[in-house]
Design an enzyme around this catalytic site. Structure first.
Site, PDB file in Angstrom:
ATOM      1  N   ALA A   3       4.528   6.347  -0.012  1.00  0.00           N
ATOM      2  CA  ALA A   3       5.758   7.029   0.354  1.00  0.00           C
ATOM      3  C   ALA A   3       5.359   8.364   0.972  1.00  0.00           C
ATOM      4  CB  ALA A   3       6.612   7.239  -0.882  1.00  0.00           C
ATOM      5  N   GLY A  36       3.445   3.496  -2.497  1.00  0.00           N
ATOM      6  CA  GLY A  36       4.541   2.687  -1.954  1.00  0.00           C
ATOM      7  C   GLY A  36       4.054   1.651  -0.949  1.00  0.00           C
ATOM      8  N   GLU A  50       2.952  -1.169  -2.996  1.00  0.00           N
ATOM      9  CA  GLU A  50       4.165  -1.777  -3.561  1.00  0.00           C
ATOM     10  C   GLU A  50       4.912  -2.602  -2.517  1.00  0.00           C
ATOM     11  OE1 GLU A  50       5.407   2.138  -4.958  1.00  0.00           O
ATOM     12  OE2 GLU A  50       5.455   1.347  -6.990  1.00  0.00           O
ATOM     13  N   GLU A  55      -0.345   7.367  -7.589  1.00  0.00           N
ATOM     14  CA  GLU A  55       0.730   8.327  -7.873  1.00  0.00           C
ATOM     15  C   GLU A  55       0.370   9.299  -8.973  1.00  0.00           C
ATOM     16  OE1 GLU A  55       1.083   5.060  -7.454  1.00  0.00           O
ATOM     17  OE2 GLU A  55       2.860   4.614  -6.240  1.00  0.00           O
TER      18      GLU A  55
END
Ligand code: DAK
Length: 258
Positions: A65, A109, A112, A132
């Site tokens: 992200a 992300g 993911e 993260e």
């Protein structure tokens, strides 16, 4: 349709979606999500398209992200608009298969997003990770759950707790990726596999995807029962009659999707 952060091309019955924020290593911001939701919706709605390949650049599928977008955001800015809930909407709305073709970094992300695919095809350069924790946070788009289901508790826990990356070979051994291919052959291989899927009977393709996914949501006995019911349901399709007749008559089947 033109997208700000994606390149979308059709190769016959296959949609190829390429994440295109090279300066940020394809970091996933609000615009990428909006574009992905639109591109996946267009793919789903197009009866001429049977499979989608999502890829990034040679260096990065997606490095996570967008940290610069997220850094100032607090609870209100995330919980209020339910940040990134669009990925769940996108997954629920996509009944046709899609493959993540991963080269380089698939982190946070990005990892993911790859794990949301029906399967991952990895270049030998692929690196997966959930770093993260090194940013003082934790996975938020399914990483702790999907990674654990894919590779088991020991590796998932180690990766989430240390933020270490897993290379392509380890990822294949651990069951995270379906196959490793040389980086230079990644897109060609992904498109060929997607074309194979897109050339099969659409009802059977949809059913097979639904069945394998059901294994993650049900008990074994319920899953097996669901599978048998699906098998009986497919027996009522024209494509099942055609597929078996074509085998017996030693010819290629002609699918109608009925
Ligand atoms: N976000 C923003 N920019 C990024 C980025 C990222 N994730 N990753 C890389 N970039 C940018 C860099 O800032 C740099 O930009 P400039 O400084 O040139 O402007 C450019 O991309 C090139 O990166 P590097 O210079 O760092 O390139 P290197 O080859 O040296 O290193 C790297 C490559 C991938 C090892 C490194 O860039 C890196 O460690 N990147 C961060 C990886 C990471 O920590 N990813 C996890 C992000 S956190 C949520 C759900 C989920 C999430 C959030 C919310 N909700 C439900 C609300 C997910 C969170 C995450 O993914």
């Amino acid at each position: 349709m033109a997208y700000e952060t994606l390149i979308v091309e059709q190769h016959g019955a296959v949609t190829l979606v390429t994440l295109n924020r090279p300066k940020a290593l394809n970091a996933l911001n609000a615009q990428v999500l909006a574009d992905l939701e639109a591109a996946f919706a267009a793919f789903e709605a197009d009866a001429g398209q049977g499979c989608l390949v999502l890829t990034g650049s040679e260096k990065a599928f997606a490095a996570g992200a967008d940290i610069k977008e997220m850094q100032p955001q607090g609870f209100a800015e995330m919980y209020g608009p339910d940040k990134f809930a669009g990925y769940d909407r996108m997954l629920r709305a996509t009944s046709k298969p899609w493959i993540a073709a991963v080269s380089g970094y698939a982190l946070g992300g990005g990892c993911e997003l790859a794990m949301m695919a029906d399967y991952i095809l990895a270049a030998d350069t692929a690196k997966f990770g959930q770093p993260e924790i090194t940013l003082g946070t934790a996975p938020g788009m399914g990483g702790s759950q999907r990674l654990t289901r894919a590779v088991g508790k020991a590796k998932a826990m180690q990766m989430c707790l240390t933020g270490r990356m897993m290379g392509a070979e380890e990822a294949e051994r651990a069951g995270l990726v379906a196959e490793i291919v040389p980086a230079a052959k990644l897109i060609e291989t992904a498109l060929a596999q997607a074309a194979t899927i897109a050339g099969l009977g659409p009802l059977a393709v949809k059913a097979n995807k639904e069945l394998v996914n059901a294994a993650f949501e049900t008990s074994l006995s319920e899953g097996v029962r669901f599978e048998r019911r699906m098998f009986f349901g497919l027996a009522a399709s024209q494509d099942k009659q055609e597929g078996m007749a074509a085998f017996i008559e030693k010819r290629k089947p002609s699918w109608t999707g009925k």
